[in-house]
Scaffold this motif. Sequence first.
Motif, PDB file in Angstrom:
ATOM      1  N   GLU A  73     -24.965 -44.527  12.164  1.00  0.00           N
ATOM      2  CA  GLU A  73     -24.665 -43.093  12.113  1.00  0.00           C
ATOM      3  C   GLU A  73     -25.035 -42.417  13.434  1.00  0.00           C
ATOM      4  O   GLU A  73     -24.265 -41.608  13.972  1.00  0.00           O
ATOM      5  N   ARG A  74     -26.203 -42.767  13.969  1.00  0.00           N
ATOM      6  CA  ARG A  74     -26.644 -42.157  15.229  1.00  0.00           C
ATOM      7  C   ARG A  74     -25.754 -42.562  16.389  1.00  0.00           C
ATOM      8  O   ARG A  74     -25.390 -41.738  17.240  1.00  0.00           O
ATOM      9  N   VAL A  75     -25.385 -43.846  16.442  1.00  0.00           N
ATOM     10  CA  VAL A  75     -24.537 -44.328  17.538  1.00  0.00           C
ATOM     11  C   VAL A  75     -23.152 -43.700  17.463  1.00  0.00           C
ATOM     12  O   VAL A  75     -22.593 -43.253  18.478  1.00  0.00           O
ATOM     13  N   LEU A  76     -22.565 -43.660  16.271  1.00  0.00           N
ATOM     14  CA  LEU A  76     -21.227 -43.072  16.118  1.00  0.00           C
ATOM     15  C   LEU A  76     -21.237 -41.589  16.466  1.00  0.00           C
ATOM     16  O   LEU A  76     -20.295 -41.080  17.095  1.00  0.00           O
ATOM     17  N   ALA A  77     -22.297 -40.881  16.062  1.00  0.00           N
ATOM     18  CA  ALA A  77     -22.382 -39.450  16.377  1.00  0.00           C
ATOM     19  C   ALA A  77     -22.462 -39.222  17.882  1.00  0.00           C
ATOM     20  O   ALA A  77     -21.834 -38.301  18.419  1.00  0.00           O
ATOM     21  N   GLU A  78     -23.235 -40.071  18.581  1.00  0.00           N
ATOM     22  CA  GLU A  78     -23.343 -39.916  20.034  1.00  0.00           C
ATOM     23  C   GLU A  78     -22.012 -40.216  20.717  1.00  0.00           C
ATOM     24  O   GLU A  78     -21.617 -39.520  21.660  1.00  0.00           O
ATOM     25  N   LYS A  79     -21.320 -41.242  20.263  1.00  0.00           N
ATOM     26  CA  LYS A  79     -19.993 -41.550  20.828  1.00  0.00           C
ATOM     27  C   LYS A  79     -19.040 -40.378  20.636  1.00  0.00           C
ATOM     28  O   LYS A  79     -18.301 -39.998  21.554  1.00  0.00           O
ATOM     29  N   LEU A  80     -19.061 -39.814  19.432  1.00  0.00           N
ATOM     30  CA  LEU A  80     -18.175 -38.688  19.150  1.00  0.00           C
ATOM     31  C   LEU A  80     -18.501 -37.503  20.055  1.00  0.00           C
ATOM     32  O   LEU A  80     -17.600 -36.892  20.647  1.00  0.00           O
ATOM     33  N   GLY A  81     -19.791 -37.184  20.189  1.00  0.00           N
ATOM     34  CA  GLY A  81     -20.179 -36.052  21.029  1.00  0.00           C
ATOM     35  C   GLY A  81     -19.873 -36.268  22.492  1.00  0.00           C
ATOM     36  O   GLY A  81     -19.355 -35.371  23.171  1.00  0.00           O
ATOM     37  N   GLN A  82     -20.177 -37.453  23.012  1.00  0.00           N
ATOM     38  CA  GLN A  82     -19.940 -37.718  24.430  1.00  0.00           C
ATOM     39  C   GLN A  82     -18.451 -37.742  24.755  1.00  0.00           C
ATOM     40  O   GLN A  82     -18.022 -37.259  25.814  1.00  0.00           O
ATOM     41  N   HIS A  83     -17.639 -38.297  23.868  1.00  0.00           N
ATOM     42  CA  HIS A  83     -16.186 -38.338  24.094  1.00  0.00           C
ATOM     43  C   HIS A  83     -15.624 -36.920  24.145  1.00  0.00           C
ATOM     44  O   HIS A  83     -14.782 -36.588  25.002  1.00  0.00           O
ATOM     45  N   TYR A  84     -16.100 -36.063  23.253  1.00  0.00           N
ATOM     46  CA  TYR A  84     -15.605 -34.688  23.209  1.00  0.00           C
ATOM     47  C   TYR A  84     -16.042 -33.908  24.444  1.00  0.00           C
ATOM     48  O   TYR A  84     -15.249 -33.197  25.073  1.00  0.00           O
ATOM     49  N   VAL A  85     -17.305 -34.049  24.807  1.00  0.00           N
ATOM     50  CA  VAL A  85     -17.840 -33.316  25.960  1.00  0.00           C
ATOM     51  C   VAL A  85     -17.172 -33.786  27.248  1.00  0.00           C
ATOM     52  O   VAL A  85     -16.945 -32.980  28.167  1.00  0.00           O
ATOM     53  N   ALA A  86     -16.846 -35.066  27.344  1.00  0.00           N
ATOM     54  CA  ALA A  86     -16.159 -35.567  28.538  1.00  0.00           C
ATOM     55  C   ALA A  86     -14.814 -34.866  28.724  1.00  0.00           C
ATOM     56  O   ALA A  86     -14.432 -34.517  29.844  1.00  0.00           O
ATOM     57  N   GLN A  87     -14.103 -34.625  27.631  1.00  0.00           N
ATOM     58  CA  GLN A  87     -12.829 -33.909  27.713  1.00  0.00           C
ATOM     59  C   GLN A  87     -13.042 -32.469  28.176  1.00  0.00           C
ATOM     60  O   GLN A  87     -12.313 -31.975  29.050  1.00  0.00           O
ATOM     61  N   LEU A  88     -14.043 -31.802  27.619  1.00  0.00           N
ATOM     62  CA  LEU A  88     -14.306 -30.414  27.999  1.00  0.00           C
ATOM     63  C   LEU A  88     -14.762 -30.319  29.449  1.00  0.00           C
ATOM     64  O   LEU A  88     -14.397 -29.374  30.157  1.00  0.00           O
TER      65      LEU A  88
END
Length: 586
Positions: free
Chosen positions: A99-114
């Motif tokens: 859960e922690r790893v997937l959440a970090e991947k999701l957040g980092q992928h989104y922030v990279a786009q922004l």
Amino acid sequence: MSDLDALMKEQQAPVTAPLDIVPAVPAKDRAPAPRLPKLVTGSRRALFAALLAVAVGCAGLGLLVALQVGRLVNGAAVLPAAVGIAALVLLLGYGRYQERVLAEKLGQHYVAQLRVGLISHSMLASKVPSLGITVARASNDLSSVRNWVAQGIAPMLAGIPLVAISMAGLWMLHPVLALALGLPVLALAGALLLLAGPAFERARTLRRHRGNLAARIADTVAASSAVVAAGGVARELARVKASGQKVMDAAVHRARLAAVLRALSLGMPLLATALVVLLARHAQLDAGQIATALTLLGLCAAPVGEWGRIVEYRQNHRAAARIIAPLLEEEGELSAGPPLREDARHAAAQIQAERVSGVWLRGITLEGRPVPELLAEPGARIRMTGGDARVRAQLFGVLATARTPDGPVLGNLGSDASNRAAGYVVAGAIPAAVEEKKRRRLIGAAFGSMLPERGTVLRALRYRRPEASPAKALALAARLGLDTARLEHGENTQLRRGGMPLDAAQRAGLMVARAVLGSPALLLLNDIDSHLDAAARRELEAMLQGYRGVVVVGSDADWCSGYREWNLDGPQAPAEGAEGLSAAAR
């Protein structure tokens, strides 16, 4: 009048209606506030689905652990029950890890786009924010977004299914036990909802003070030499300290409310535990049922205890999104460019077919003043005069980017004067209507205000023409004052902080060599010759004497005194000779 002419007039028409007669727009008819790009889209859909599946699975495992504990207390065989509980706990721990790893991947992928969108906006927008504010947005504000996605959404997804499944398990034990958990949860949700508004306002205040501090620091460091020379170090440090004090006070003010949010969240599980114990005694539950109920409450305590932090992350995210979302929306419009009508596309293609090799600019307005028309055939050397330095710099920016503060510059070159629209044509193309790769081949620009990007010297030299011969690029740079053989790492010297370790003359030589490389149809040089050394200026003058394209120079030096003058204070001349411009290239 053609559709293209109408489009251009519509784009350039000034808004003359006074503000006091503009009718108010009803709230229901107002355009919706800009929003951040969608989180759950593209490849992030799979990450979000996996995160949700893990959260539900962990909630189910928690219920199984509680039931096993109850069986063990009621006299089940110790070894099998203990082995079962240990296996379930290991699976639950692995689920929390995923859960922690997937959440970090999701957040980092989104922030990279922004992040890419914010930097793109800073490069394309006509009004560029200060460097400090850009850095603050790309760090602090995006950290707020990342915290909400990775440490807000994920615990919320984990907590809601767990509370729901735990309440179902308590209901199976005794309906009144479900109320013992449900009522405190509802009370906590109501309290957090009431405190969310003040948390948002305090987050906005802190974000504003942080941005001001970042801008002040960036501006102070940039002006450090002038500050030291004027004996103002203590004064500027005092101003930085005052801005920092505002950040500290706002942070402490926000922390007080954050502490209340977290105290409420941590207190709720204790209240629910006390209620369960009292109600279990009243309902005369056996020891196994009580153990099961307390285990379920213990599993809920951790995620529910994070709800206060989740509310804090959410309000920080909202405060950041209030600033970032409009910028990203504007960036999307800037990068995509205006939708060209079919007749505009046809006009651009027709101009290209005519193989016009000169430059034509007409009908452009800057700061409310019309810019005199420019009509130049290949080989013309022009010196821009008149106006002030700021207006000349703006016009050079228009020529280099084909973009005014109001948007891209379109153009239409026709033999019939009635079909001529305001715009800009160079070497047979409308720069605003062609892709970046083609535009950088058409136009080369070197301005005194330009600094090279981060990377090696050779990369900076060939930035416009990456396919150019390294030997040719290095030889051209050497003629203009940048001899890479004298650098410690030669052509592989890394440039940082605006061109360090090159000095001002070497940086100017690099920028001029980059602009001249490939002999673009339009070469723009504004206030760059004063940064070159004497030998490099002589080389530049010799290069420009036989230059095949159009050269526009912004300089008061004697070496370009014989160039044809383009006086920005002069009258708006008619476009005589446009047909000759086409014929010259045939």
